[in-house]
Design a protein around this motif. Structure first.
Motif, PDB file in Angstrom:
ATOM      1  N   ALA A 106       0.825  -1.205   0.000  1.00  0.00           N
ATOM      2  CA  ALA A 106       0.000   0.000   0.000  1.00  0.00           C
ATOM      3  C   ALA A 106       0.859   1.254   0.000  1.00  0.00           C
ATOM      4  N   ILE A 107       1.924   1.269   0.796  1.00  0.00           N
ATOM      5  CA  ILE A 107       2.759   2.479   0.861  1.00  0.00           C
ATOM      6  C   ILE A 107       3.596   2.606  -0.407  1.00  0.00           C
ATOM      7  N   GLN A 108       3.971   1.490  -1.026  1.00  0.00           N
ATOM      8  CA  GLN A 108       4.688   1.558  -2.293  1.00  0.00           C
ATOM      9  C   GLN A 108       3.803   2.176  -3.375  1.00  0.00           C
ATOM     10  N   GLU A 109       2.552   1.751  -3.426  1.00  0.00           N
ATOM     11  CA  GLU A 109       1.626   2.293  -4.413  1.00  0.00           C
ATOM     12  C   GLU A 109       1.320   3.765  -4.131  1.00  0.00           C
ATOM     13  N   ALA A 110       1.146   4.104  -2.862  1.00  0.00           N
ATOM     14  CA  ALA A 110       0.885   5.495  -2.504  1.00  0.00           C
ATOM     15  C   ALA A 110       2.079   6.373  -2.882  1.00  0.00           C
ATOM     16  N   ALA A 111       3.295   5.883  -2.645  1.00  0.00           N
ATOM     17  CA  ALA A 111       4.500   6.649  -2.976  1.00  0.00           C
ATOM     18  C   ALA A 111       4.575   6.920  -4.474  1.00  0.00           C
ATOM     19  N   GLY A 112       4.197   5.928  -5.278  1.00  0.00           N
ATOM     20  CA  GLY A 112       4.195   6.132  -6.719  1.00  0.00           C
ATOM     21  C   GLY A 112       3.231   7.220  -7.135  1.00  0.00           C
ATOM     22  N   ARG A 113       2.047   7.226  -6.556  1.00  0.00           N
ATOM     23  CA  ARG A 113       1.053   8.252  -6.896  1.00  0.00           C
ATOM     24  C   ARG A 113       1.489   9.637  -6.427  1.00  0.00           C
ATOM     25  N   LEU A 114       2.291   9.677  -5.379  1.00  0.00           N
ATOM     26  CA  LEU A 114       2.735  10.964  -4.824  1.00  0.00           C
ATOM     27  C   LEU A 114       3.992  11.491  -5.504  1.00  0.00           C
ATOM     28  N   GLY A 115       4.512  10.768  -6.491  1.00  0.00           N
ATOM     29  CA  GLY A 115       5.644  11.268  -7.253  1.00  0.00           C
ATOM     30  C   GLY A 115       7.012  10.888  -6.741  1.00  0.00           C
ATOM     31  N   TYR A 116       7.086   9.946  -5.817  1.00  0.00           N
ATOM     32  CA  TYR A 116       8.398   9.490  -5.346  1.00  0.00           C
ATOM     33  C   TYR A 116       9.064   8.623  -6.414  1.00  0.00           C
TER      34      TYR A 116
END
Length: 227
Positions: free
Chosen positions: A160-170
């Motif tokens: 979940a945090i990996q996917e969230a990081a991708g959406r946030l531009g990391y």
């Protein structure tokens, strides 16, 4: 900032209803779906059972009311010597301040895993470095409650945090794991992280120096950043 406070050894919790442990054995966390709930992200892991009332593991954004259980889970990691840099327990007020900061800083969220109103674990995405050139690198902290370990909760929080990081531009995530925390390292390997170096005698915990493993996860470039 450190990374892993994750362990897999299962222990019974006297305060947990038996049906919670039964439910966890039924959950199939390989199937994820998203829904909108009060403008926050909710990830639902559906159950393997075909019964009409399926147990669901939800991963959602942390809220102020979560401060006490999140604090308890963090302090369990400290007690179990899985916390990389902290050897002192955290207060509920301190945890509440961290949740409040995350609520006002969308790029650094706290996500919690919840099953039938029980908080099973949580994960935080924090700044790795304050320099502008590195502001697209984040550091991950993940914790799982003792009684929920070994049921795949850690993997779902990590994904979940990996996917969230991708959406946030990391573009990259960093973690730091105690070398003796093999369960934490196994979690990293199972979710696409790689080990990039070892710091010798790097952190002092309980009057002893410990080695720390540096791990990283590269965000797939195909993930579009969130506007």
């Amino acid at each position: 900032m450190d990374f892993k406070k994750y362990c897999v050894r299962y222990r019974h919790s006297n305060g947990m209803p038996q049906n919670i442990t039964t439910t966890l054995q039924q959950v199939d966390c390989r199937s994820l779906s998203y829904c909108a709930h009060e403008a926050s992200m909710v990830i639902i892991c559906t159950a393997m059972s075909t019964a009409s009332a399926r147990p669901q593991l939800q991963i959602r954004e942390g809220q102020e009311d979560d401060a006490s259980p999140l604090c308890e889970i963090f302090n369990e990691a400290v007690q179990d010597h899985l916390e990389t840099f902290d050897s002192e327990p955290r207060t509920v007020d301190d945890q509440r301040l961290r949740i409040d900061a995350a609520e006002h800083d969308p790029k650094h969220p706290i996500l919690v895993a919840e099953l039938r109103n029980w908080i099973a674990g949580w994960v935080a995405l924090a700044p790795y470095d304050n320099r502008i050139a590195l502001d697209d690198i984040g550091e991950v902290y993940i914790y799982v409650r003792r009684a929920f370990r070994s049921y795949g909760v850690g993997r779902q929080l990590m994904r979940a945090i990996q996917e969230a990081a991708g959406r946030l531009g990391y573009r990259k995530l960093i973690g730091r794991v105690l070398v003796q925390n093999q369960d934490g390292l196994n979690l990293c390997r199972a979710t696409g992280w790689r080990e990039v170096g070892r710091h010798s005698a790097h952190t002092r915990l309980n009057d002893a120096l410990h080695d720390v493993m540096l791990v990283e996860y590269l965000i797939p470039s195909s993930t579009p950043p969130q506007p």
